[in-house]
Design an enzyme around this catalytic site. Structure first.
Site, PDB file in Angstrom:
ATOM      1  N   TYR A 158       0.976  -0.732  -0.133  1.00  0.00           N
ATOM      2  CA  TYR A 158      -0.180  -0.355  -0.821  1.00  0.00           C
ATOM      3  C   TYR A 158       0.802   1.508   0.147  1.00  0.00           C
ATOM      4  CZ  TYR A 158      -4.488   2.511   0.590  1.00  0.00           C
ATOM      5  OH  TYR A 158      -5.890   2.695   0.325  1.00  0.00           O
ATOM      6  N   LYS A 165      -3.520   8.720   2.874  1.00  0.00           N
ATOM      7  CA  LYS A 165      -4.520   7.987   3.594  1.00  0.00           C
ATOM      8  C   LYS A 165      -4.414   8.222   5.024  1.00  0.00           C
ATOM      9  CE  LYS A 165      -7.573   5.992   0.491  1.00  0.00           C
ATOM     10  NZ  LYS A 165      -8.127   7.425  -0.275  1.00  0.00           N
TER      11      LYS A 165
HETATM   12  P1  NAD Z   1     -12.084   3.612  -8.404  1.00  0.00           P
HETATM   13  O1  NAD Z   1     -11.221   3.512  -9.387  1.00  0.00           O
HETATM   14  O2  NAD Z   1     -13.418   2.740  -9.038  1.00  0.00           O
HETATM   15  O3  NAD Z   1     -12.406   4.825  -8.659  1.00  0.00           O
HETATM   16  C1  NAD Z   1     -11.010   6.011  -8.410  1.00  0.00           C
HETATM   17  C2  NAD Z   1     -11.640   7.207  -8.725  1.00  0.00           C
HETATM   18  O4  NAD Z   1     -10.645   8.228  -8.521  1.00  0.00           O
HETATM   19  C3  NAD Z   1     -11.970   6.826 -10.295  1.00  0.00           C
HETATM   20  O5  NAD Z   1     -13.137   7.506 -10.317  1.00  0.00           O
HETATM   21  C4  NAD Z   1     -10.923   8.038 -10.762  1.00  0.00           C
HETATM   22  O6  NAD Z   1     -11.825   8.685 -11.931  1.00  0.00           O
HETATM   23  C5  NAD Z   1     -10.858   9.252  -9.862  1.00  0.00           C
HETATM   24  N1  NAD Z   1      -9.053   9.840 -10.042  1.00  0.00           N
HETATM   25  C6  NAD Z   1      -8.775   9.090  -9.672  1.00  0.00           C
HETATM   26  N2  NAD Z   1      -6.838  10.314 -10.003  1.00  0.00           N
HETATM   27  C7  NAD Z   1      -8.181  11.489 -10.747  1.00  0.00           C
HETATM   28  C8  NAD Z   1      -7.992  12.901 -10.255  1.00  0.00           C
HETATM   29  N3  NAD Z   1      -6.349  13.485 -10.386  1.00  0.00           N
HETATM   30  N4  NAD Z   1      -9.189  14.082 -10.789  1.00  0.00           N
HETATM   31  C9  NAD Z   1     -10.023  13.485 -10.286  1.00  0.00           C
HETATM   32  N5  NAD Z   1     -10.601  12.184 -10.237  1.00  0.00           N
HETATM   33  C10 NAD Z   1      -9.432  10.966 -10.129  1.00  0.00           C
HETATM   34  O7  NAD Z   1     -11.751   2.748  -7.446  1.00  0.00           O
HETATM   35  P2  NAD Z   1     -12.142   2.700  -5.453  1.00  0.00           P
HETATM   36  O8  NAD Z   1     -11.401   1.615  -4.858  1.00  0.00           O
HETATM   37  O9  NAD Z   1     -13.757   2.781  -6.005  1.00  0.00           O
HETATM   38  O10 NAD Z   1     -11.986   4.359  -4.785  1.00  0.00           O
HETATM   39  C11 NAD Z   1     -12.337   5.465  -4.340  1.00  0.00           C
HETATM   40  C12 NAD Z   1     -12.034   5.440  -2.670  1.00  0.00           C
HETATM   41  O11 NAD Z   1     -11.776   4.584  -2.208  1.00  0.00           O
HETATM   42  C13 NAD Z   1     -10.220   5.779  -3.527  1.00  0.00           C
HETATM   43  O12 NAD Z   1      -9.870   7.186  -2.517  1.00  0.00           O
HETATM   44  C14 NAD Z   1      -9.770   4.889  -2.770  1.00  0.00           C
HETATM   45  O13 NAD Z   1      -8.814   4.635  -2.034  1.00  0.00           O
HETATM   46  C15 NAD Z   1     -11.115   3.942  -1.559  1.00  0.00           C
HETATM   47  N6  NAD Z   1     -10.744   3.192  -1.022  1.00  0.00           N
HETATM   48  C16 NAD Z   1     -11.234   1.808  -1.451  1.00  0.00           C
HETATM   49  C17 NAD Z   1     -11.166   0.634  -1.095  1.00  0.00           C
HETATM   50  C18 NAD Z   1     -10.930  -0.827  -1.683  1.00  0.00           C
HETATM   51  O14 NAD Z   1     -10.608  -1.461  -1.696  1.00  0.00           O
HETATM   52  N7  NAD Z   1     -11.557  -0.166  -3.192  1.00  0.00           N
HETATM   53  C19 NAD Z   1     -10.827   0.678   0.089  1.00  0.00           C
HETATM   54  C20 NAD Z   1     -10.438   1.127   1.206  1.00  0.00           C
HETATM   55  C21 NAD Z   1     -11.143   2.905   0.378  1.00  0.00           C
END
Ligand code: NAD
Length: 258
Positions: A158, A165
């Site tokens: 990570y 984060k």
């Molecule tokens: P995802 O890939 O579906 O979403 C990530 C989003 O970030 C995408 O829509 C992408 O277009 C956007 N993005 C990236 N760079 C950008 C920029 N410069 N400007 C605007 N948008 C931008 O993946 P996800 O897992 O749904 O991620 C969403 C959030 O959830 C993130 O903050 C991620 O760290 C967090 N998260 C994810 C998990 C997991 O296991 N998937 C767990 C905990 C937290």
């Protein structure tokens, strides 16, 4: 009752039907919120097309490009919301990015530019969007961001995203303190691992999910809709006394020592 009727909600971070932001948008819509959606523009317009088609059934009344590294696009987004809606009640910050090479191997190898990119997009953007949202949250508001346990404990691969984060979770507290007098609440959801576009860039994500399924009290990981339900709760008046908090939606994994 969880009721978001009459609330205007801007959701960032929908990329496809696996996105956590998509789970959140669906739950906000179900609770009666009026939705706005932003997407990350790309040269070929592929994201726009995909996100437009996906979100069409939720009738977003605002649909705009917003790369959070682009101040002009941020200003245009919130100006358009001001003109269209007059006020904003809910902001969902559900985005992150780090270079793939920084999400594998050892953190000690992170480059200066990789570090800056990850922190700019994944951490600074929360404060930047909150600043733009504040003048529109004239009747108070709720801001929710997405974080992960890797910001608190060391999770293999990570790496730089853990640092991002960690900063994001501290940003939640500082922003909650700054914006509380305006009755704007700021909270984070720490979600368990879910297969998405972003998480597939983290080395060994499937092993992480399998590990959670073995260890977590609920013996499974969580779904986008479960995260969406908690987001809808945090954005509702039911959560009117909650700000500056990180809520774990992780099937209980975080409490386990061994
Ligand atoms: P995802 O890939 O579906 O979403 C990530 C989003 O970030 C995408 O829509 C992408 O277009 C956007 N993005 C990236 N760079 C950008 C920029 N410069 N400007 C605007 N948008 C931008 O993946 P996800 O897992 O749904 O991620 C969403 C959030 O959830 C993130 O903050 C991620 O760290 C967090 N998260 C994810 C998990 C997991 O296991 N998937 C767990 C905990 C937290």
């Amino acid at each position: 009752m969880l009721d978001l009727a009459g609330k205007n909600a801007l959701v960032t971070g929908i990329a496809n039907n696996r996105s956590i932001a998509w789970g959140i948008a669906q739950q906000l819509h179900k609770a009666g919120a009026n939705l706005g959606v932003t997407y990350l523009p790309d040269e070929k317009g592929r994201f726009e097309k995909k996100v437009r088609e996906l979100t069409e059934p939720l009738n977003p009344s605002v649909f705009l490009p917003c790369n959070v590294q682009n101040d002009e696009q941020i200003e245009e987004t919130f100006q358009a919301i001001g003109e269209k809606w007059g006020k904003l009640d809910i902001l969902i910050h559900c985005l992150a990015f780090a270079n793939r090479e920084d999400l594998t191997g050892e953190f000690v190898d992170v480059s200066r530019s990789g570090f800056a990119t990850a922190l700019d997009i994944s951490t600074y953007s929360l404060a930047r969007l909150a600043r733009a949202a504040k003048p529109l949250m004239t009747e108070g508001g709720s801001i929710v961001t997405l974080t992960y346990l890797g910001g608190v404990k060391v999770i293999p691969n990570y790496n730089v995203m853990g640092i991002a984060k960690s900063g994001l979770e501290m940003s939640v507290r500082y922003l909650a303190s700054d914006l509380g007098p305006s009755n704007i609440r700021v909270n984070g959801i720490s979600a368990g691992p879910i297969r998405t576009l972003a998480s597939s860039a983290v080395g060994g994500i499937l092993d992480m999910i399998r590990h959670v399924e073995e260890i977590a009290p609920l013996r499974r990981t969580v779904t986008q809709n479960e995260v969406g339900n908690t987001a809808a709760f945090l954005c509702s008046d039911l959560a009117s006394g909650i700000t500056g908090q990180i809520v774990y939606v992780d099937a209980g994994y975080e409490i386990m020592g061994m």
